[in-house]
Write a protein that holds these residues in place. Structure first.
Motif, PDB file in Angstrom:
ATOM      1  N   LEU A 113       0.814  -1.216   0.000  1.00 34.97           N
ATOM      2  CA  LEU A 113       0.000   0.000   0.000  1.00 34.97           C
ATOM      3  C   LEU A 113       0.852   1.272   0.000  1.00 34.97           C
ATOM      4  N   HIS A 114       2.156   1.070   0.082  1.00 30.97           N
ATOM      5  CA  HIS A 114       3.115   2.182   0.081  1.00 30.97           C
ATOM      6  C   HIS A 114       2.848   3.187   1.199  1.00 30.97           C
ATOM      7  N   GLU A 115       2.404   2.650   2.350  1.00 31.86           N
ATOM      8  CA  GLU A 115       2.195   3.511   3.510  1.00 31.86           C
ATOM      9  C   GLU A 115       3.547   3.869   4.109  1.00 31.86           C
ATOM     10  N   GLN A 116       3.566   4.986   4.780  1.00 25.99           N
ATOM     11  CA  GLN A 116       4.798   5.513   5.340  1.00 25.99           C
ATOM     12  C   GLN A 116       5.244   4.705   6.562  1.00 25.99           C
ATOM     13  N   VAL A 117       6.547   4.460   6.638  1.00 30.58           N
ATOM     14  CA  VAL A 117       7.129   3.824   7.817  1.00 30.58           C
ATOM     15  C   VAL A 117       7.776   4.928   8.644  1.00 30.58           C
ATOM     16  N   THR A 118       7.404   4.975   9.911  1.00 28.10           N
ATOM     17  CA  THR A 118       7.993   5.975  10.806  1.00 28.10           C
ATOM     18  C   THR A 118       8.824   5.264  11.855  1.00 28.10           C
ATOM     19  N   TRP A 119       9.661   6.011  12.515  1.00 27.43           N
ATOM     20  CA  TRP A 119      10.462   5.426  13.594  1.00 27.43           C
ATOM     21  C   TRP A 119       9.561   4.894  14.700  1.00 27.43           C
ATOM     22  N   LYS A 120       8.458   5.586  14.946  1.00 27.44           N
ATOM     23  CA  LYS A 120       7.510   5.113  15.963  1.00 27.44           C
ATOM     24  C   LYS A 120       6.962   3.736  15.601  1.00 27.44           C
ATOM     25  N   SER A 121       6.604   3.544  14.325  1.00 30.20           N
ATOM     26  CA  SER A 121       6.045   2.249  13.938  1.00 30.20           C
ATOM     27  C   SER A 121       7.115   1.155  13.957  1.00 30.20           C
ATOM     28  N   VAL A 122       8.347   1.494  13.591  1.00 30.26           N
ATOM     29  CA  VAL A 122       9.439   0.505  13.634  1.00 30.26           C
ATOM     30  C   VAL A 122       9.714   0.099  15.079  1.00 30.26           C
ATOM     31  N   ILE A 123       9.803   1.088  15.957  1.00 30.51           N
ATOM     32  CA  ILE A 123      10.050   0.796  17.379  1.00 30.51           C
ATOM     33  C   ILE A 123       8.883  -0.003  17.952  1.00 30.51           C
ATOM     34  N   GLY A 124       7.663   0.368  17.595  1.00 34.30           N
ATOM     35  CA  GLY A 124       6.489  -0.369  18.050  1.00 34.30           C
ATOM     36  C   GLY A 124       6.517  -1.822  17.594  1.00 34.30           C
ATOM     37  N   CYS A 125       6.880  -2.040  16.328  1.00 36.59           N
ATOM     38  CA  CYS A 125       6.971  -3.412  15.804  1.00 36.59           C
ATOM     39  C   CYS A 125       8.035  -4.218  16.544  1.00 36.59           C
ATOM     40  N   VAL A 126       9.165  -3.595  16.804  1.00 33.22           N
ATOM     41  CA  VAL A 126      10.236  -4.281  17.541  1.00 33.22           C
ATOM     42  C   VAL A 126       9.755  -4.636  18.942  1.00 33.22           C
ATOM     43  N   LEU A 127       9.073  -3.708  19.601  1.00 28.18           N
ATOM     44  CA  LEU A 127       8.573  -3.967  20.956  1.00 28.18           C
ATOM     45  C   LEU A 127       7.488  -5.055  20.964  1.00 28.18           C
ATOM     46  N   ILE A 128       6.585  -5.010  19.987  1.00 31.91           N
ATOM     47  CA  ILE A 128       5.551  -6.046  19.900  1.00 31.91           C
ATOM     48  C   ILE A 128       6.197  -7.411  19.685  1.00 31.91           C
ATOM     49  N   THR A 129       7.162  -7.476  18.789  1.00 34.18           N
ATOM     50  CA  THR A 129       7.849  -8.736  18.512  1.00 34.18           C
ATOM     51  C   THR A 129       8.591  -9.230  19.744  1.00 34.18           C
ATOM     52  N   ALA A 130       9.316  -8.337  20.391  1.00 29.22           N
ATOM     53  CA  ALA A 130      10.051  -8.724  21.609  1.00 29.22           C
ATOM     54  C   ALA A 130       9.085  -9.172  22.699  1.00 29.22           C
ATOM     55  N   GLY A 131       7.997  -8.447  22.856  1.00 33.58           N
ATOM     56  CA  GLY A 131       6.994  -8.816  23.864  1.00 33.58           C
ATOM     57  C   GLY A 131       6.366 -10.165  23.569  1.00 33.58           C
ATOM     58  N   THR A 132       6.099 -10.425  22.291  1.00 35.73           N
ATOM     59  CA  THR A 132       5.520 -11.713  21.914  1.00 35.73           C
ATOM     60  C   THR A 132       6.490 -12.853  22.220  1.00 35.73           C
ATOM     61  N   VAL A 133       7.745 -12.673  21.835  1.00 37.24           N
ATOM     62  CA  VAL A 133       8.753 -13.704  22.115  1.00 37.24           C
ATOM     63  C   VAL A 133       8.862 -13.922  23.618  1.00 37.24           C
ATOM     64  N   PHE A 134       8.896 -12.835  24.368  1.00 40.05           N
ATOM     65  CA  PHE A 134       9.014 -12.933  25.842  1.00 40.05           C
ATOM     66  C   PHE A 134       7.824 -13.666  26.450  1.00 40.05           C
TER      67      PHE A 134
END
Length: 137
Positions: A113-134
């Motif tokens: 969809l060519h939506e914009q990637v922001t640092w907030k969304s990247v950090i959020g994705c990393v945190l969600i992934t880390a939280g899921t693994v944890f």
């Protein structure tokens, strides 16, 4: 207003997981998914008629039909996988993995969809992934 509906979605999704885990006991996962789907179908059509949107059926474009059908197939496959996983595993482990769909959605929205990637969304994705693994370990 979207925020209220998004919170409602989260609350009802949480209830769905708990109610499904209780209800799926002694029921085949595919059969349970079929029952759930029938309830959703009836409920969705009732809402169409309550909101008087049935007239719009003839106005749906061919492209929209194709993508809505594909979306329905993806939903069905998701539900079948979800119910099988829920039947075999603990809800407290299945649900966080299922919610990784948020991360996958952000990636797919960027690619297709060519939506914009922001640092907030990247950090959020990393945190969600880390939280899921944890949570799952």
């Amino acid at each position: 207003m979207w925020l209220i509906f998004a919170i409602g979605s989260a609350v009802f999704a949480a209830l769905t997981s708990i109610l499904a885990k209780i209800g799926i006991e002694g029921v085949g996962s595919n059969f349970a998914t079929a029952i759930r789907t029938m309830v959703v179908v009836v409920m969705a059509w009732v809402m169409v008629f309550i909101t008087n949107q049935q007239a719009g059926l003839s106005e749906i474009s061919k492209r929209s039909w194709i993508f809505l059908i594909l979306s329905g197939l993806a939903t069905g496959l998701s539900w079948l996988c979800y119910y099988k996983a829920l039947q075999m595993g603990q809800a407290s482990k299945v649900v966080p993995i299922d919610k990784m769909s948020a991360v996958l959605t952000l990636i797919l929205a960027f690619v297709f969809l060519h939506e914009q990637v922001t640092w907030k969304s990247v950090i959020g994705c990393v945190l969600i992934t880390a939280g899921t693994v944890f949570m799952v370990l």
